[in-house]
Enzyme design. Structure first.
Site, PDB file in Angstrom:
ATOM      1  N   THR A 112      13.830  38.155  32.136  1.00  0.00           N
ATOM      2  CA  THR A 112      13.965  36.995  30.323  1.00  0.00           C
ATOM      3  C   THR A 112      12.457  37.541  29.523  1.00  0.00           C
ATOM      4  O   THR A 112      13.406  37.345  28.455  1.00  0.00           O
ATOM      5  CB  THR A 112      14.288  35.812  30.790  1.00  0.00           C
ATOM      6  OG1 THR A 112      15.246  35.912  31.551  1.00  0.00           O
ATOM      7  CG2 THR A 112      14.607  35.176  29.762  1.00  0.00           C
TER       8      THR A 112
ATOM      9  N   ASP B  53      17.287  43.125  35.770  1.00  0.00           N
ATOM     10  CA  ASP B  53      17.572  42.110  35.546  1.00  0.00           C
ATOM     11  C   ASP B  53      17.486  41.408  37.412  1.00  0.00           C
ATOM     12  O   ASP B  53      17.650  41.726  37.671  1.00  0.00           O
ATOM     13  CB  ASP B  53      19.348  41.654  35.987  1.00  0.00           C
ATOM     14  CG  ASP B  53      19.028  40.003  36.096  1.00  0.00           C
ATOM     15  OD1 ASP B  53      19.363  39.247  34.976  1.00  0.00           O
ATOM     16  OD2 ASP B  53      18.981  38.870  36.348  1.00  0.00           O
TER      17      ASP B  53
ATOM     18  N   SER C 185      18.167  39.808  39.397  1.00  0.00           N
ATOM     19  CA  SER C 185      19.033  39.492  40.273  1.00  0.00           C
ATOM     20  C   SER C 185      19.812  41.053  41.160  1.00  0.00           C
ATOM     21  O   SER C 185      20.256  40.841  41.916  1.00  0.00           O
ATOM     22  CB  SER C 185      20.552  39.339  40.028  1.00  0.00           C
ATOM     23  OG  SER C 185      20.065  37.810  39.083  1.00  0.00           O
TER      24      SER C 185
ATOM     25  N   ASP D 266      14.514  35.414  39.031  1.00  0.00           N
ATOM     26  CA  ASP D 266      15.750  34.425  39.470  1.00  0.00           C
ATOM     27  C   ASP D 266      15.070  35.336  41.059  1.00  0.00           C
ATOM     28  O   ASP D 266      15.515  34.081  41.924  1.00  0.00           O
ATOM     29  CB  ASP D 266      16.650  35.084  39.370  1.00  0.00           C
ATOM     30  CG  ASP D 266      17.813  35.039  38.184  1.00  0.00           C
ATOM     31  OD1 ASP D 266      17.692  34.074  37.584  1.00  0.00           O
ATOM     32  OD2 ASP D 266      18.828  35.209  37.528  1.00  0.00           O
TER      33      ASP D 266
HETATM   34  N1  ASP Z   1      18.460  36.944  35.217  1.00  0.00           N
HETATM   35  C1  ASP Z   1      17.108  36.587  35.174  1.00  0.00           C
HETATM   36  C2  ASP Z   1      16.349  37.727  35.863  1.00  0.00           C
HETATM   37  O1  ASP Z   1      15.429  36.736  37.280  1.00  0.00           O
HETATM   38  C3  ASP Z   1      16.295  35.199  34.317  1.00  0.00           C
HETATM   39  C4  ASP Z   1      14.872  35.311  34.099  1.00  0.00           C
HETATM   40  O2  ASP Z   1      13.876  36.229  33.904  1.00  0.00           O
HETATM   41  O3  ASP Z   1      14.541  33.977  34.084  1.00  0.00           O
HETATM   42  O4  ASP Z   1      15.733  38.886  35.971  1.00  0.00           O
END
Ligand code: ASP
Length: 341
Positions: free
Chosen positions: A13, A57, A59, A90
């Site tokens: 993010t 990302d 994930s 994440d």
């Molecule tokens: N979906 C994002 C990730 O983990 C969430 C974040 O960065 O806070 O890459």
């Protein structure tokens, strides 16, 4: 310019923008991120950057990416005094945990950070997290780094990476270190809790690349069926199971359940007992509901997090450990990831 810090940008993010077509957050490149914090140019250390391509990302994180990340640190290890890894929140706790095992004899800071709001957003938490992480990665005393271990810096708190989990998807205070004190608290000053920080051993860095993903996590819940338990224990090639139990390591005493676990242990599958609680420790034998697990040969994980348990198991299996050697190593702290008492 006193110290050199390498910022490794993996995605997350902190550097995302809204795709105008879909409205979803997607990663964008580091130069744009840098533009949002021109103050970095005034820092009392030199900052270079390494940007993964493609950015992900978190994930989408996986063992191959972990190896690439460890290799970037290895290749640049002698040239820099510390490393900041920008990573999605994440799976940050998993990556910080596994890196702590992969980087043996780490004598320099590897500080993970990220944010809940992108850097381009006015109220972003990324700016502060990033600046704090750089300060901590470059902090030295008598030319020795103050935090020579893998850590997570988030919302004014510095935590041992392999002791954390992401526990909040909304608050800026997103990470918890339920079983280990903070390594530092960031306020007007950065107050380091020296007694809780690992000491450097001044040996040569050794990077371990073999991670064995033949592991699974089984989280217990009241009503879990024999079918579910047996299906998981019968996964082809499964070598180790992280069993997320209740409270101090307790599980049902139903015969079918204990027989299924015993059968798996007899087939050579290592079962590692970790608690579903965010604080406290597995104490096998404290209640009748854990005494039988001990009898079967289930391995107690003390106060290790699930994230660290999965990372450590992949790492030790990758190093070739099995059976009693694997059990022994799972139970003794390698990088300060558990307290065995
Ligand atoms: N979906 C994002 C990730 O983990 C969430 C974040 O960065 O806070 O890459």
């Amino acid at each position: 310019m006193d110290k050199n810090v390498l910022v490794i940008y993996t995605g997350g993010t902190i550097g995302m923008i809204k795709d105008p077509l879909t409205g979803a957050l997607t990663p964008f490149n580091f130069d744009a991120l840098y533009r949002h914090i021109p103050i970095l140019e005034n820092f009392n250390c030199r900052i270079d950057t390494h940007c993964f391509d493609p950015l992900i990302d978190s994930s989408n994180m996986n063992p191959a990416f972990w190896v690439s990340l460890a290799e970037v640190i290895e290749e640049n290890y002698e040239r820099y005094d510390g490393f900041v890894v920008l990573h999605g929140t994440d799976t940050m706790a998993y990556t910080a945990s596994v890196l702590s095992f992969m980087l043996e004899n780490l004598n320099k800071p590897v500080v993970f950070t990220g944010s809940q709001l992108p850097m381009g957003v006015l109220r972003t938490d990324g700016r502060e997290n990033f600046i704090n992480a750089i300060e901590i990665a470059s902090a030295h005393e008598d030319d020795t780094p103050i935090v020579p271990e893998v850590s997570i810096c988030f919302e004014n708190r510095l935590m041992r990476g392999n002791r954390t989990n992401k526990f909040n998807a909304e608050n800026f205070n997103a990470f918890l270190s339920g079983n280990y004190p903070l390594l530092a608290q960031v306020g007007v000053h950065i107050r380091y809790n020296q007694q809780y920080i690992l000491k450097p051993n001044f040996k040569k860095l050794k990077v371990h690349r073999n991670l064995d993903p033949n592991v699974a996590i089984l989280k217990l819940f009241p009503g879990i069926t024999e079918n579910v338990v047996k299906s998981i224990l019968n996964i082809h090639g499964l070598k180790a199971l992280i069993l997320e139990t209740y409270g101090a390591g307790n599980a049902p005493t139903d015969k079918w359940f204990l027989d299924a676990l015993a059968d798996a242990v007899n087939r050579g599958i290592t079962i590692f007992n970790v608690t579903q609680c965010k604080g406290g420790s597995v104490e096998m034998g404290k209640y009748e509901t854990s005494a039988q697990l001990e009898g079967i040969g289930v391995v107690g994980g003390y106060d290790i997090t699930t994230e660290s348990a999965i990372a450590k198991t992949m790492f030790l299996l990758g190093e070739g450990y099995t059976g009693s050697e694997l059990s022994k190593r799972l139970q003794s702290p390698l990088r300060g990831e558990l307290t065995a008492e």
